[in-house]
Design a protein around this motif. Structure first.
Motif, PDB file in Angstrom:
ATOM      1  N   THR A 780       0.831  -1.207   0.000  1.00 16.18           N
ATOM      2  CA  THR A 780       0.000   0.000   0.000  1.00 16.18           C
ATOM      3  C   THR A 780       0.861   1.251   0.000  1.00 16.18           C
ATOM      4  N   VAL A 781       1.930   1.243   0.828  1.00 17.09           N
ATOM      5  CA  VAL A 781       2.807   2.407   0.886  1.00 17.09           C
ATOM      6  C   VAL A 781       3.496   2.622  -0.451  1.00 17.09           C
ATOM      7  N   ARG A 782       3.942   1.528  -1.081  1.00 15.90           N
ATOM      8  CA  ARG A 782       4.600   1.664  -2.384  1.00 15.90           C
ATOM      9  C   ARG A 782       3.613   2.237  -3.403  1.00 15.90           C
ATOM     10  N   ARG A 783       2.352   1.737  -3.359  1.00 19.35           N
ATOM     11  CA  ARG A 783       1.332   2.227  -4.284  1.00 19.35           C
ATOM     12  C   ARG A 783       1.087   3.719  -4.058  1.00 19.35           C
ATOM     13  N   TYR A 784       0.960   4.118  -2.786  1.00 16.88           N
ATOM     14  CA  TYR A 784       0.694   5.523  -2.493  1.00 16.88           C
ATOM     15  C   TYR A 784       1.902   6.387  -2.873  1.00 16.88           C
ATOM     16  N   ARG A 785       3.115   5.850  -2.640  1.00 13.35           N
ATOM     17  CA  ARG A 785       4.310   6.599  -3.039  1.00 13.35           C
ATOM     18  C   ARG A 785       4.342   6.806  -4.552  1.00 13.35           C
ATOM     19  N   LYS A 786       3.901   5.755  -5.290  1.00 11.83           N
ATOM     20  CA  LYS A 786       3.860   5.887  -6.748  1.00 11.83           C
ATOM     21  C   LYS A 786       2.868   6.979  -7.152  1.00 11.83           C
ATOM     22  N   ASN A 787       1.695   6.994  -6.474  1.00 11.38           N
ATOM     23  CA  ASN A 787       0.668   7.987  -6.805  1.00 11.38           C
ATOM     24  C   ASN A 787       1.178   9.408  -6.562  1.00 11.38           C
ATOM     25  N   ILE A 788       1.785   9.646  -5.400  1.00 15.21           N
ATOM     26  CA  ILE A 788       2.216  11.014  -5.112  1.00 15.21           C
ATOM     27  C   ILE A 788       3.371  11.432  -6.007  1.00 15.21           C
ATOM     28  N   GLN A 789       4.192  10.456  -6.432  1.00 17.70           N
ATOM     29  CA  GLN A 789       5.275  10.804  -7.351  1.00 17.70           C
ATOM     30  C   GLN A 789       4.717  11.209  -8.720  1.00 17.70           C
ATOM     31  N   GLU A 790       3.699  10.453  -9.182  1.00 21.39           N
ATOM     32  CA  GLU A 790       3.094  10.784 -10.470  1.00 21.39           C
ATOM     33  C   GLU A 790       2.404  12.136 -10.396  1.00 21.39           C
ATOM     34  N   LEU A 791       1.674  12.392  -9.309  1.00 27.72           N
ATOM     35  CA  LEU A 791       1.007  13.680  -9.167  1.00 27.72           C
ATOM     36  C   LEU A 791       2.030  14.806  -9.037  1.00 27.72           C
TER      37      LEU A 791
END
Length: 940
Positions: A780-791
């Motif tokens: 979940t943390v990796r997924r959220y980190r990916k999201n904030i990096q893309e944003l």
């Protein structure tokens, strides 16, 4: 998560009925302050079951409209959220159409407002909703509504974000790493894994509670076992005391009583032998005393004869002494007269000298008369003082004390003076006591504390110079070497006075006092304190305390009277002689001749002069003879009195000894008969006691234990009184219950061990479930980190997140956090809320964190966000940055902004809703204007 397409309000705040399109990605609500922007957001929050902006609530808006029913209705999309799944947000409610109607009915229920929610398939108008019966609408409460929206994607975590109030857009970036990690997992986490972990942990906690319950039951059983053990001990103690009571009553007391009687008989036998020996010695002593008595009788008779003879001789000598004195006195008077005439003859020839001599005599007379008058006056005052002491029990009071007493008694104020309550225990220390307490002797000791105010008023008016004190303390037991030990107080006195006397030690001399520390005083009232040493001596005539003080005053007055009388006699004779000389001088001045009187009485003066030495010698000889006889008579009388006293004492002693001897002989005879009878009784009792009970070693053991029959009887009484108490356990079944409870405690101990083993197994299961939970959390943390990096790339911001340290431990997991770093314009990394970012950067940070929660596994976004005045306090550049970011994402935004000259705030909006203030006298607010950008894309 679903998107909003339209919103309709009926009787909400000052809106009579409003329909608003929301089918765009970015909707801006613009209007002046107080025009209802936040009102629209609170309508959306209420429709979604969220809290309104503080301090408002849905009841406030419903009351403003003045109607009984208010409606909130929204049409939302119900399409699949991602291309990879066909699941619709409201599929769990069996709603599969592309649109779903969400409605909230707010109605007055009694005196309060109540809200009910419903969800229907398709676009259903408020009129249609009104026509449908309530039983078919499926109305639900706030809790059930929250579950429905949560299943549709509006999780509690997103609900918290949507509840952010005005001016709190940057709240997400203010979250702590732990709070942010918890929020991310609540949104993205695998609920099945989380449920499995929670189930395993709940199972372990349940087993823990069962283990605690088993331990509690075991502790309770142990407590019952301990109570039963105490009862068993109490029962056994009761049995022991019953046995002891029986043994004491039947064996110990009779045996020790018999043994004590035998000891007493043995001692009485010794006493009788000793009495017989003493009687024999007393008989011998009485014979010697009788001989001594006869000798004293003979000496007394001889002394009586000698005293009588000396008394007769002394009386005869006294007669002879008085006769010689009577013979000498006229001769002395003639000789003295001749001397006075001779002294006057020399001055008769000189009238001036005679006059001067007369003046001298008169001056002497005046001086002697003054002394004599002063002594008489002093004697009169002394006699008055003696009369004042007659019939008195205490020394008299001074005038000020007497006046104060009269006024206090008139007011019925109970009191006593210190002088009335002090008694000197040891007269040896009277001077010290009188000296120390002299200044306080007229201190007033009140009997009641309530009288202090009245006594103060009286003493102040009289200007009374001594202390007025409230009821004090009772004098404690004093140390033997202090002055307080020599004083007895008949009333309560102030504590400070007791402490002063307690700290004043008594010493024999100043030298002894100087060798010690602290305050001290001698019997002569020489005292030392911290300031130095001084004498506190008080004359006996001024003593005040106790009956002895009155006696001392009387003795002092009598001594003064005797001294004054002894001084008045010679002074009076001298005054009479001078007055006779004055008369002679006056006669001489009048013509009388002293020489003529000398010539006329020459033969008389000559004869007296010749006879005077012999008469004086005879008087001296007679006086010496009388004095010697008087001394001899006094000595003889003293010896006779001593002899007579010895004779009478010896006679009385012999008489008492004879009486005592007769009494002892009679008592000895009676005692012997009684002793013989007691011996027979003891022998009879001995035959009644079993031989084993009266064996010497058994009796000695009883003596060592109980000492004598009295102590054994006291022990018997004590045991009897203890047995009469109601605290004894007398139920014999308690021992059996104790054995059964022991078995139960062992079984519960085995059960507790089984629970502990199961709890250990559950701990292993929780460990494994936590491992799975940690894996999901990492994903979940990796997924959220990916999201904030893309944003972040879309916003032109370098964003990175540190993966938290996750270990298989609840404490570590509870402390884990997600640290996010932002880099704006390559100026370096900043954290969530470290104060390094500008206002616009804070907004962009929060929006990145917020929108990242709405992104799925792909790049598509979902859901909607309410942001109240995101452009507040931002400059043009930051407004452009925020607007660019909003356009670059595909979430649905509902923004508010006040009417401002900065048109950049409207640039990102596709639909702009323009609100206006309600006119002062109007009931409803003006209609909301809608401005829609051409070719604006529909909301995703």
């Amino acid at each position: 998560m679903f998107h909003l397409q339209s919103l309709e309000l009926v009787h909400w705040d000052y809106c009579q009925r409003v329909s608003l399109p929301l089918d765009a990605s970015i909707i801006t609500i613009a209007g002046p302050n107080g025009s209802g922007k936040t009102t629209l957001l609170d309508a959306l929050r209420t429709l979604l079951g969220l809290k309104c902006s503080s301090p408002r609530d849905f009841k406030t808006y419903a009351r403003h409209a003045g109607a009984n029913i208010a409606w909130l209705r929204a049409v939302v999309d119900n399409q699949a959220q991602t291309r990879q799944t066909s699941s619709r947000p409201f599929a769990k409610r069996l709603l599969y159409s592309d649109q779903v109607t969400l409605a909230c009915r707010i109605e007055r229920n009694g005196g309060d407002w109540q809200r009910r929610y419903l969800v229907l398939e398709g676009d259903v108008s408020i009129e249609q909703l009104t026509d449908i019966p309530d039983k078919d609408l499926g109305l639900m409460g706030i809790e059930a509504w929250g579950r429905v929206l949560s299943a549709a994607g509006l999780s509690p975590a997103i609900a918290k974000v949507l509840s952010l109030e005005q001016g709190q857009t940057d709240r997400l970036c203010e979250f702590s790493p732990r709070e942010l990690l918890r929020l991310v997992f609540d949104v993205f986490g695998d609920q099945e894994v989380l449920g499995h972990y929670d189930t395993a942990r709940e199972h372990q906690q349940q087993l823990g509670r069962e283990m605690e319950q088993a331990a509690h039951e075991l502790d309770h059983s142990k407590a019952q076992l301990a109570e039963l053990q105490n009862r068993v001990s109490n029962f056994q103690t009761w049995q022991h005391k019953v046995q002891e009571h029986e043994r004491l009553a039947t064996e110990v007391v009779p045996v020790l009583e018999w043994h004590g009687q035998r000891q007493k008989l043995t001692e009485r036998s010794r006493d009788q032998r000793r009495h017989r020996q003493n009687a024999s010695q007393n008989t011998t002593q009485r014979s010697s005393d009788n001989a001594r008595l006869l000798q004293l009788l003979e000496q007394r008779n001889q002394g009586d004869t000698q005293v009588t003879q000396l008394l007769q001789e002394r009386d005869a000598a006294a007669v002879q002494r008085d006769s010689t004195r009577d013979l000498e006195r006229p001769l002395e008077a003639l000789a003295k007269r001749e001397a006075e005439l001779l002294a006057l003859v020399d001055k008769e020839s000189d009238a001036e000298a005679l006059t001067a001599h007369l003046d001298t005599l008169r001056t002497s007379e005046s001086s002697l008369q003054s002394k004599h008058s002063a002594l008489l006056q002093k004697r009169e005052l002394t006699a008055q003082a003696q009369s004042a002491l007659e019939g008195q029990n205490t020394p008299p009071f001074p005038d000020d004390a007497r006046r104060l007493r009269q006024r206090l008694q008139a007011q019925k104020i109970g009191h006593r003076f210190l002088a009335e309550v002090v008694e000197v225990r040891d007269e040896h220390w009277r001077a010290a006591v009188e000296g120390v307490l002299r200044a306080s002797r007229w201190m007033v000791l009140l009997e009641h504390a309530d009288d202090v105010a009245a006594a103060d008023a009286i003493a102040s008016a009289d200007r009374y110079r001594h202390y007025i004190t409230a009821p004090g303390d009772t004098a404690p037991q004093a140390d033997a070497d202090t002055l307080l030990a020599h004083i007895r107080f008949d009333a309560k006195v102030p504590r400070w006075l007791l402490q002063q006397l307690q700290h004043l030690r008594c010493v024999d001399s100043p030298a002894a006092g100087r060798k010690t520390s602290g305050s001290w005083i001698t019997p002569q009232a020489y005292s030392f304190d911290g300031r130095g040493a001084r004498s506190l001596w008080v004359e006996p005539r001024d003593h005040q305390f106790g009956a002895a003080a009155l006696i001392a005053r009387r003795d002092a007055v009598e001594r003064d009277l005797r001294s004054l009388d002894a001084a008045l006699g010679p002074l009076g004779q001298e005054l009479r002689d001078i007055r006779l000389q004055i008369k002679d001088c006056q006669k001489s001045l009048a013509g009388h001749s002293a020489a003529q009187e000398l010539a006329d009485r020459n033969d008389e003066f000559s004869a007296a002069k010749q006879a005077l030495p012999a008469a004086k010698q005879a008087r001296i000889a007679a006086s010496l003879h009388w004095q010697s006889l008087d001394t001899a008579y006094a000595d003889a009388k003293t010896r006779h009195q001593q002899t007579d006293t010895q004779y009478r004492q010896l006679e009385l002693s012999l008489r008492q000894k004879h009486q005592e001897a007769d009494r002892q002989a009679a008592e000895l005879l009676a005692t012997r008969k009684l002793h013989t009878a007691n011996i027979d009784s003891s022998n009879h009792r001995r035959r009644q006691i079993p031989a084993a009970w009266r064996a010497p070693h058994v009796v000695q053991a009883l003596v060592r234990t109980y000492q004598n029959d009295t102590q054994a009887r006291l022990r018997l009484q004590s045991v009897h009184e203890e047995l009469q108490l109601d605290t004894w356990e007398k139920d014999a079944t308690v021992e059996e219950r104790f054995r059964r409870m022991e078995v139960l405690v062992r079984e519960q101990g085995y059960s507790l061990g089984d629970h502990q083993a199961k709890n250990a197994q559950a701990g292993i299961a929780v460990h494994n479930a936590r491992e799975s939970y940690i894996e999901v959390l990492r994903s979940t943390v990796r997924r959220y980190r990916k999201n904030i990096q893309e944003l972040g790339e879309l916003a032109g911001v370098a964003v990175n997140a540190d993966l938290p340290v996750l270990e298989n431990d609840d404490t570590v997991l509870a402390q884990a956090g997600l640290k996010v770093h932002f880099n704006f314009d390559g100026k370096g990394s900043i954290g969530l809320n470290d104060g390094e970012a500008s206002g616009g950067q804070q907004v962009i940070k929060s929006l990145i964190l917020l929108v990242a929660l709405l992104k799925d596994d792909e790049t598509a976004s979902g859901g909607f966000v309410f942001i109240d005045e995101p452009f507040a306090h931002l400059d043009v550049r930051n407004i452009q940055l925020v607007g660019h970011f909003l356009r670059s994402t595909q979430a649905q935004y509902v923004l508010t902004t006040p009417i401002t000259h900065n048109l950049e705030v409207f640039e990102p909006a596709e639909i702009t809703l323009i609100t206006s203030k309600k006119p002062k006298n109007a009931k409803w607010a003006p209609p909301i204007a809608v401005a829609k950008r051409r070719n604006a894309p529909a909301a995703v």
